[in-house]
Write an enzyme that holds these catalytic residues in place. Structure first.
Site, short mmCIF file in Angstrom:
data_model
loop_
_atom_site.label_atom_id
_atom_site.label_comp_id
_atom_site.label_asym_id
_atom_site.label_seq_id
_atom_site.Cartn_x
_atom_site.Cartn_y
_atom_site.Cartn_z
N LYS A 141 -2.12 -4.96 -10.04
CA LYS A 141 -3.31 -5.53 -9.41
C LYS A 141 -4.22 -6.17 -10.46
CE LYS A 141 -2.85 -1.88 -5.99
NZ LYS A 141 -1.92 -1.01 -6.73
N ASP B 286 4.35 0.86 -7.38
CA ASP B 286 3.04 0.20 -7.29
C ASP B 286 2.07 0.86 -8.26
OD1 ASP B 286 0.94 -1.52 -5.85
OD2 ASP B 286 0.10 0.50 -5.77
N TYR C 140 -5.83 2.64 -12.34
CA TYR C 140 -5.24 3.96 -12.22
C TYR C 140 -5.14 4.62 -13.60
CZ TYR C 140 -3.75 2.18 -7.62
OH TYR C 140 -3.72 1.63 -6.37
#
Length: 334
Positions: free
Chosen positions: A86, A55, A60
């Site tokens: 995402k 993930d 990030y």
């Protein structure tokens, strides 16, 4: 062993998720910069240990985590992996600072590229985000796509954003769509508004905090929505609940620290590390398909994996209920 357990179907899709996955926020320099070499070593060790769920997200490390994931998976057949990322933030030069990504004036992500996140849950913004993520990772598709932290953007996320996700799923660009957040109430709103397959719930279904039992998890059971649980250690307090321990990415207050310490005391009666109870606990819920671990080093990864081998006697869970540290309606491992 959890890693060898049979995969679980994600929602009503044809995608099956392993019970254990690797979260990559810390591999994007969350709260501490790490080298490419060290990040790649963690992902490589995870892959060597059979972890096939990764993930990540553009946020990030402002793209660093996705780039590192892409570099690490080149020797693994793509069909063996489940990759989730995402949407909702585009990385752009000159982006204004986002207050939600700072604590006491210090950014959560350290030593990151200059392009910063800009909120965008529009239809076109979602599709651009996917294209840019694929480019950063060097892959032709992702398996799971989440709306990322749309707490203050629910109107756009639940309309244009969800429409974009549905179209991407219909086109075969992704197999499962969902949303990832730290708060359960807005996730419940999205479940009601959108045709979602899976959620990523961080920190709100843990041994310390089961607030999602009040709204979200019963709704997921009712509608057949799967849940991936992240933040199982609640920022570290469920590893070592001592003064200065973090909860929700900031120093824990005395009440939270006292509860975590009480849970640790029960675990100690049975010679069970608090962290082992924390990492095994969420998988007992029927809606939870996967638990994510987020190690920063190879040593942390090896420790996390060993926690799944710890045998936990049923009486430990019974004692937690008796002491008022778990509610009667919370399922526990058998």
């Amino acid at each position: 062993m959890i890693t060898a357990a049979a995969p679980v179907r994600i929602g009503r899709t044809d995608l099956f998720a392993p019970r254990l996955g690797l979260g990559t926020a810390v591999l994007g320099n969350f709260q501490q910069a790490i080298s490419d070499e060290d990040a790649l070593a963690v992902i490589g060790r995870a892959l060597a240990n059979g972890i096939r769920y990764l993930d990540t997200a553009p946020l990030y490390g402002h793209g660093l985590a996705e780039q590192r994931v892409g570099r690490a998976i080149t020797q693994v057949p793509r069909d063996e992996l489940i990759i989730s990322t995402k949407v909702g933030r585009l990385l752009r030069e000159g982006a204004p600072p986002d207050d939600s990504q700072f604590h006491d004036g210090v950014p959560f992500y350290q030593d990151v590229p200059s392009a910063g996140p800009v909120w965008d849950f529009s239809y076109d913004g979602v599709r651009r985000s996917v294209e840019e993520s694929l480019d950063r990772m060097g892959v032709d598709r992702v398996d799971v796509l989440h709306l990322h932290d749309p707490d203050n953007h629910l109107a756009q996320a639940s309309s244009a954003g969800c429409r974009a996700l549905r179209d991407l799923r219909a086109e075969g660009m992704v197999q499962a769509i969902g949303a990832g957040m730290n708060n359960s109430a807005p996730l419940a709103e999205l479940v009601r508004a959108c045709d979602l397959d899976v959620l990523l719930l961080a920190g709100r279904y843990t041994l310390l905090d089961q607030t999602s039992m009040n709204d979200l998890l019963p709704l997921c059971q009712e509608r057949g929505v799967s849940v991936v649980v992240g933040g199982v250690f609640n920022s570290g307090i469920l590893v070592n609940p001592t003064s200065g321990a973090q909860f929700n990415y900031v120093p824990a207050d005395n009440e939270v620290l006292a509860k975590a310490s009480a849970i640790q005391s029960v675990c100690s009666r049975y010679g069970v590390p608090l962290a082992a109870a924390a990492v095994q606990f969420p998988l007992a819920h029927p809606s939870v398909c996967t638990v994510l671990i987020g190690p920063r080093t190879v040593e942390e990864l090896d420790m996390d994996l060993s926690l799944f081998d710890v045998e936990i006697p049923p009486q430990l869970w019974a004692d937690l209920r008796r002491d008022g540290l778990l509610s009667d309606d919370v399922p526990t491992p058998q």
